[in-house]
Design a protein around this motif. Structure first.
Motif, PDB file in Angstrom:
ATOM      1  N   PRO A 240      -0.806   3.125   4.723  1.00  0.00           N
ATOM      2  CA  PRO A 240       0.369   3.021   3.846  1.00  0.00           C
ATOM      3  C   PRO A 240       1.512   2.249   4.502  1.00  0.00           C
ATOM      4  O   PRO A 240       1.688   2.280   5.718  1.00  0.00           O
ATOM      5  CB  PRO A 240       0.773   4.479   3.611  1.00  0.00           C
TER       6      PRO A 240
ATOM      7  N   TYR B 148      -4.738   1.049  -8.382  1.00  0.00           N
ATOM      8  CA  TYR B 148      -4.178  -0.287  -8.208  1.00  0.00           C
ATOM      9  C   TYR B 148      -3.298  -0.643  -9.398  1.00  0.00           C
ATOM     10  O   TYR B 148      -3.637  -0.339 -10.553  1.00  0.00           O
ATOM     11  CB  TYR B 148      -5.319  -1.303  -8.079  1.00  0.00           C
TER      12      TYR B 148
ATOM     13  N   VAL C  10       0.875  -1.164   0.000  1.00  0.00           N
ATOM     14  CA  VAL C  10       0.000   0.000   0.000  1.00  0.00           C
ATOM     15  C   VAL C  10       0.919   1.222   0.000  1.00  0.00           C
ATOM     16  O   VAL C  10       1.698   1.426   0.939  1.00  0.00           O
ATOM     17  CB  VAL C  10      -0.937   0.008   1.231  1.00  0.00           C
ATOM     18  N   THR C  11       0.840   2.021  -1.078  1.00  0.00           N
ATOM     19  CA  THR C  11       1.777   3.122  -1.248  1.00  0.00           C
ATOM     20  C   THR C  11       1.208   4.221  -2.134  1.00  0.00           C
ATOM     21  O   THR C  11       0.408   3.941  -3.036  1.00  0.00           O
ATOM     22  CB  THR C  11       3.105   2.616  -1.868  1.00  0.00           C
TER      23      THR C  11
ATOM     24  N   LEU D 111      -1.159  -0.547  -4.172  1.00  0.00           N
ATOM     25  CA  LEU D 111      -2.488  -0.007  -3.914  1.00  0.00           C
ATOM     26  C   LEU D 111      -2.348   1.353  -3.238  1.00  0.00           C
ATOM     27  O   LEU D 111      -1.569   1.501  -2.299  1.00  0.00           O
ATOM     28  CB  LEU D 111      -3.255  -0.974  -3.000  1.00  0.00           C
TER      29      LEU D 111
ATOM     30  N   GLN E 135     -11.420   0.283  -0.556  1.00  0.00           N
ATOM     31  CA  GLN E 135     -10.770  -0.733   0.267  1.00  0.00           C
ATOM     32  C   GLN E 135     -11.254  -0.707   1.705  1.00  0.00           C
ATOM     33  O   GLN E 135     -11.577   0.342   2.242  1.00  0.00           O
ATOM     34  CB  GLN E 135      -9.255  -0.537   0.225  1.00  0.00           C
TER      35      GLN E 135
ATOM     36  N   PHE F  11      -6.711  -2.610   4.499  1.00  0.00           N
ATOM     37  CA  PHE F  11      -5.864  -2.371   3.336  1.00  0.00           C
ATOM     38  C   PHE F  11      -5.722  -0.882   2.997  1.00  0.00           C
ATOM     39  O   PHE F  11      -5.432  -0.524   1.866  1.00  0.00           O
ATOM     40  CB  PHE F  11      -6.411  -3.131   2.127  1.00  0.00           C
ATOM     41  N   ARG F  12      -5.910  -0.020   3.964  1.00  0.00           N
ATOM     42  CA  ARG F  12      -5.836   1.425   3.711  1.00  0.00           C
ATOM     43  C   ARG F  12      -4.549   2.081   4.210  1.00  0.00           C
ATOM     44  O   ARG F  12      -4.097   3.058   3.635  1.00  0.00           O
ATOM     45  CB  ARG F  12      -7.023   2.135   4.351  1.00  0.00           C
TER      46      ARG F  12
ATOM     47  N   HIS G 283      -7.775   4.403   0.084  1.00  0.00           N
ATOM     48  CA  HIS G 283      -8.716   4.411  -1.042  1.00  0.00           C
ATOM     49  C   HIS G 283     -10.097   3.950  -0.574  1.00  0.00           C
ATOM     50  O   HIS G 283     -10.225   2.944   0.121  1.00  0.00           O
ATOM     51  CB  HIS G 283      -8.217   3.539  -2.187  1.00  0.00           C
TER      52      HIS G 283
ATOM     53  N   PRO H 289      -2.997   4.260  -0.727  1.00  0.00           N
ATOM     54  CA  PRO H 289      -3.502   4.250   0.649  1.00  0.00           C
ATOM     55  C   PRO H 289      -4.814   5.022   0.776  1.00  0.00           C
ATOM     56  O   PRO H 289      -5.104   5.905  -0.027  1.00  0.00           O
ATOM     57  CB  PRO H 289      -2.388   4.933   1.449  1.00  0.00           C
TER      58      PRO H 289
END
Length: 146
Positions: free
Chosen positions: A83, A54, A28-29, A69, A76, A80-81, A73, A71
């Motif tokens: 970073p 993505y 996640v970046t 992905l 999500q 998975f958010r 977003h 951060p």
């Protein structure tokens, strides 16, 4: 006999279920553009899929994938958010001829973080770092006589 056949069928089902397993590491970046440039231009990865939040890349032989992905977003779940913090993760890329890859990296002026070296356990490797801070160990494994 019926019980034995049921156990065998179940065992084959479970074996087949796990035989289909495939790993895709994800980061996640906010550095998706930089990551795409690094992995495609430096390491020769290809783009499997991408959209505005993505990116999925594959190794040149299409045997492994890595994803990126954005951060926070909205699509999500909270898991998975957040970073990636840039520490505590590394990737290993096994190659047939590490000396050749090392020379290619030097010719591309890639920042080599650990110079090529031989280890007592048989590895010959060097390391670089991706834009997210992920260490990448590029290695050729050699058998060590016992």
């Amino acid at each position: 006999m019926k019980r034995l056949l049921l156990m065998l069928a179940f065992s084959l089902f479970i074996t087949n279920l796990y035989a289909q397993m495939k790993l895709n590491a994800g980061i996640v970046t906010s550095k998706i553009t930089e990551s795409k440039k690094f992995y495609t231009e430096v390491l020769g990865f290809g783009v499997t899929f991408e959209n505005d939040f993505y990116l999925l890349l594959h190794t040149p032989n299409k045997q492994a994938e890595i994803s990126f992905l954005l951060p926070e977003h909205a699509s999500q779940q909270p898991l998975f958010r957040a970073p990636f913090a840039g520490k505590g993760v590394y990737l290993t890329i096994e190659v047939d001829n590490v000396n050749e890859v090392y020379e290619k990296m030097k010719a591309k002026k890639v920042d080599i973080k650990i110079a090529i070296r031989d280890e007592p356990w048989g590895d010959r490797h060097f390391a670089i770092q991706d834009p997210n801070g992920v260490g990448i160990d590029i290695v050729t494994y050699k058998a060590v006589p016992l």
